[in-house]
Design a protein around this motif. Structure first.
Motif, short mmCIF file in Angstrom:
data_model
loop_
_atom_site.label_atom_id
_atom_site.label_comp_id
_atom_site.label_asym_id
_atom_site.label_seq_id
_atom_site.Cartn_x
_atom_site.Cartn_y
_atom_site.Cartn_z
N LYS A 87 34.25 11.94 -7.76
CA LYS A 87 34.48 13.16 -8.56
C LYS A 87 33.30 13.47 -9.47
O LYS A 87 33.10 14.61 -9.87
CB LYS A 87 35.78 13.04 -9.35
CG LYS A 87 36.95 13.14 -8.40
CD LYS A 87 38.27 13.37 -9.08
CE LYS A 87 39.33 13.56 -8.02
NZ LYS A 87 40.32 12.48 -8.02
N ALA A 88 32.52 12.45 -9.81
CA ALA A 88 31.31 12.67 -10.62
C ALA A 88 30.08 12.55 -9.72
O ALA A 88 28.99 12.22 -10.18
CB ALA A 88 31.24 11.67 -11.75
N ALA A 95 27.78 9.45 -9.93
CA ALA A 95 26.78 9.30 -11.01
C ALA A 95 26.77 7.84 -11.49
O ALA A 95 27.81 7.17 -11.52
CB ALA A 95 27.10 10.24 -12.17
N LYS A 124 35.53 18.64 -3.69
CA LYS A 124 34.16 18.48 -4.17
C LYS A 124 33.56 17.10 -3.90
O LYS A 124 32.45 16.84 -4.28
CB LYS A 124 34.12 18.72 -5.68
CG LYS A 124 33.90 20.17 -6.05
CD LYS A 124 33.63 20.27 -7.52
CE LYS A 124 33.12 21.67 -7.84
NZ LYS A 124 32.80 21.79 -9.23
N ALA A 171 24.34 11.48 -7.68
CA ALA A 171 23.66 12.58 -8.38
C ALA A 171 22.90 12.09 -9.60
O ALA A 171 22.55 12.87 -10.47
CB ALA A 171 24.66 13.66 -8.77
N GLY A 172 22.67 10.78 -9.66
CA GLY A 172 21.77 10.26 -10.70
C GLY A 172 22.48 9.59 -11.84
O GLY A 172 23.70 9.36 -11.80
N ASP A 192 24.34 8.95 -15.32
CA ASP A 192 25.46 9.73 -15.84
C ASP A 192 25.00 10.52 -17.07
O ASP A 192 24.81 9.95 -18.15
CB ASP A 192 26.62 8.79 -16.19
CG ASP A 192 27.88 9.57 -16.50
OD1 ASP A 192 27.78 10.59 -17.24
OD2 ASP A 192 28.96 9.19 -16.03
N LYS A 251 26.52 12.76 -18.86
CA LYS A 251 27.48 12.85 -19.99
C LYS A 251 27.45 11.57 -20.82
O LYS A 251 27.63 11.61 -22.03
CB LYS A 251 28.88 13.13 -19.45
CG LYS A 251 28.97 14.51 -18.80
CD LYS A 251 30.23 14.67 -17.96
CE LYS A 251 30.16 15.93 -17.11
NZ LYS A 251 31.18 15.95 -16.07
N MET A 307 24.78 9.67 -21.15
CA MET A 307 23.47 9.57 -21.84
C MET A 307 23.35 10.55 -23.00
O MET A 307 22.64 10.30 -23.97
CB MET A 307 22.33 9.88 -20.84
CG MET A 307 22.01 8.77 -19.88
SD MET A 307 20.54 9.16 -18.91
CE MET A 307 21.05 10.58 -17.96
N MET A 364 18.06 0.52 -21.44
CA MET A 364 18.74 1.30 -20.41
C MET A 364 18.00 1.29 -19.07
O MET A 364 16.82 1.59 -19.01
CB MET A 364 18.85 2.74 -20.90
CG MET A 364 20.00 3.47 -20.29
SD MET A 364 20.06 5.13 -20.97
CE MET A 364 21.58 5.65 -20.26
N PHE A 365 18.72 0.94 -18.05
CA PHE A 365 18.26 0.98 -16.66
C PHE A 365 17.32 -0.15 -16.25
O PHE A 365 16.97 -0.24 -15.09
CB PHE A 365 17.63 2.34 -16.29
CG PHE A 365 18.59 3.47 -16.44
CD1 PHE A 365 19.89 3.34 -15.98
CD2 PHE A 365 18.23 4.65 -17.03
CE1 PHE A 365 20.81 4.37 -16.12
CE2 PHE A 365 19.13 5.69 -17.17
CZ PHE A 365 20.42 5.55 -16.72
N GLY A 387 17.60 12.19 -9.05
CA GLY A 387 17.30 11.40 -10.23
C GLY A 387 17.47 9.91 -9.93
O GLY A 387 16.89 9.39 -8.98
N GLY A 388 18.32 9.25 -10.75
CA GLY A 388 18.58 7.83 -10.54
C GLY A 388 19.13 7.54 -9.14
O GLY A 388 18.97 6.43 -8.64
N GLU A 430 16.16 7.29 -7.02
CA GLU A 430 15.47 6.05 -7.41
C GLU A 430 16.20 4.83 -6.86
O GLU A 430 15.57 3.87 -6.41
CB GLU A 430 15.37 5.99 -8.94
CG GLU A 430 14.45 7.07 -9.49
CD GLU A 430 14.56 7.22 -11.01
OE1 GLU A 430 15.67 7.48 -11.50
OE2 GLU A 430 13.54 7.07 -11.70
N PRO A 480 12.03 10.70 -14.95
CA PRO A 480 12.68 9.60 -14.22
C PRO A 480 12.54 8.29 -15.01
O PRO A 480 11.50 8.05 -15.63
CB PRO A 480 11.88 9.54 -12.91
CG PRO A 480 11.36 10.93 -12.73
CD PRO A 480 11.05 11.41 -14.11
#
Ligand code: CO8
Length: 294
Positions: A25-26, A29, A92, A99-100, A102, A104, A106, A119-120, A144-145, A148, A175
């Motif tokens: 649903k996200a 992410a 959806k 999609a990279g 998250d 929301k 961050m 982070m990451f 994005g992520g 990556e 990135p």
């Protein structure tokens, strides 16, 4: 079997482990919880002797369990009988590898937050610590992520519906999981600059022409193709496959001369394995090699 909040895991008798990022649903992410589960799982699978290669994909339509097909068609039929053939709003959830990061999650963070939680950096463990081969089956957006993450895998197989990009610039950032470095090495400076500076997305076909992915296949076949490749690799000697991956990866970290010397040392080292003896004697005797993973 471990249970996960953000992942699905299937281990096959062939030695292939299939991981699905499971936040459809996200658009799958990469929240920190997902990344942590993923890194821990990959490290566990790396040590699990029943696992010989790994496939990573996004939860959604591209993944259908054959055993569940009957129930799938039954459900479609029941739905049809109950609600008729009226076109429903398209779901959806079928279109992303990831999609990279998250956004929301961050959004509220400041410099000290992301600096302190480093982070990451956790994602580096995938690129540098997982020794068994990982094949990414990119079944939709890899942005994005997500792009990556696919690039930290060893082979990328893309659905013809996949889209790749580094759109961080549209969010006022850049990135942060190696994109500016791995993308540049994969497709060259001018193309990487264009993607990172414009935030534009490219099709799977374009990604293939630019050498980012090894091949593009029809959407519904992407997972199976990745599994086929993983199964082929699973039939090799595990330590030799690990040595081979290590040698190829060294090309990203060293000059050509150093890389060639490193490869030569690793090549020599394979002659200390039982599997090199087995592989060469099986060839001479026109038999199939029986690997001992030793
Ligand atoms: N994070 C959080 N939620 C997301 C993300 C994301 N990256 N992408 C999509 N979603 C959510 C949407 O908010 C939406 O949720 P809801 O239904 O609750 O509104 C749901 O997923 C479905 O998405 P859309 O409705 O937007 O679906 P569309 O088909 O309309 O669009 C797109 C699909 C084009 C993929 C669109 O969702 C999009 O542009 N997503 C963001 C892509 C992006 O910018 N990715 C880069 C993120 S930044 C990053 O990855 C690296 C940062 C490194 C920072 C390093 C710091 C140290």
């Amino acid at each position: 079997t471990p249970s996960f909040e953000y992942l699905l895991l299937e281990k096959r008798p062939s030695g292939v482990a299939i991981i699905q990022l499971n936040r459809p649903k996200a658009l799958n992410a990469l929240c920190l919880g997902l990344l942590e589960e993923l890194v821990n799982l990959l490290q566990t699978l790396d040590k699990d002797s029943s696992v010989r290669s790994i496939v990573l994909t996004g939860a959604g339509k591209g993944y259908k369990n054959v055993e569940n097909l009957f129930f799938f068609f039954l459900a479609v039929r029941i739905k049809f009988c109950l609600f008729g053939s009226k076109k429903k709003k398209k779901k959806k959830e079928s279109k992303a590898f990831s999609a990279g990061a998250d956004i929301k999650e961050m959004e509220p963070k400041n410099y000290m937050d992301v600096y302190k939680e480093d982070m990451f950096t956790i994602a580096d463990k995938i690129a540098y610590n997982v020794r068994k081969p990982i094949i990414a089956a990119v079944n939709g957006f890899a942005l994005g992520g997500g792009c990556e993450l696919a690039m930290t895998c060893d082979i990328i197989i893309a659905s013809d519906k996949a889209k790749f990009g580094q759109p961080e610039i549209n969010l006022g950032t850049i990135p942060g999981i190696g994109g500016t470095q791995r993308l540049t090495r994969a497709i060259g400076k001018s193309r990487a600059m264009e993607l990172c500076l414009t935030g534009d997305l490219i099709t799977a076909q374009q990604a293939s022409e630019w050498g980012l992915v090894s091949r593009v296949v029809p959407h519904e076949k992407v997972l199976q193709e990745a599994i086929d490749v993983a199964e082929k690799i699973a039939k090799k000697s595990v330590p030799i496959a690990i040595i081979c991956k290590e040698a190829v990866n060294r090309s990203f970290e060293s000059s050509l001369k150093e890389g060639v010397l490193f490869e030569r040392r690793l090549f020599h080292s394979t002659f200390s394995t039982k599997d090199q003896k087995e592989g060469m004697s099986a060839f001479s005797q026109k038999k199939e090699a029986k690997w001992q993973d030793a």
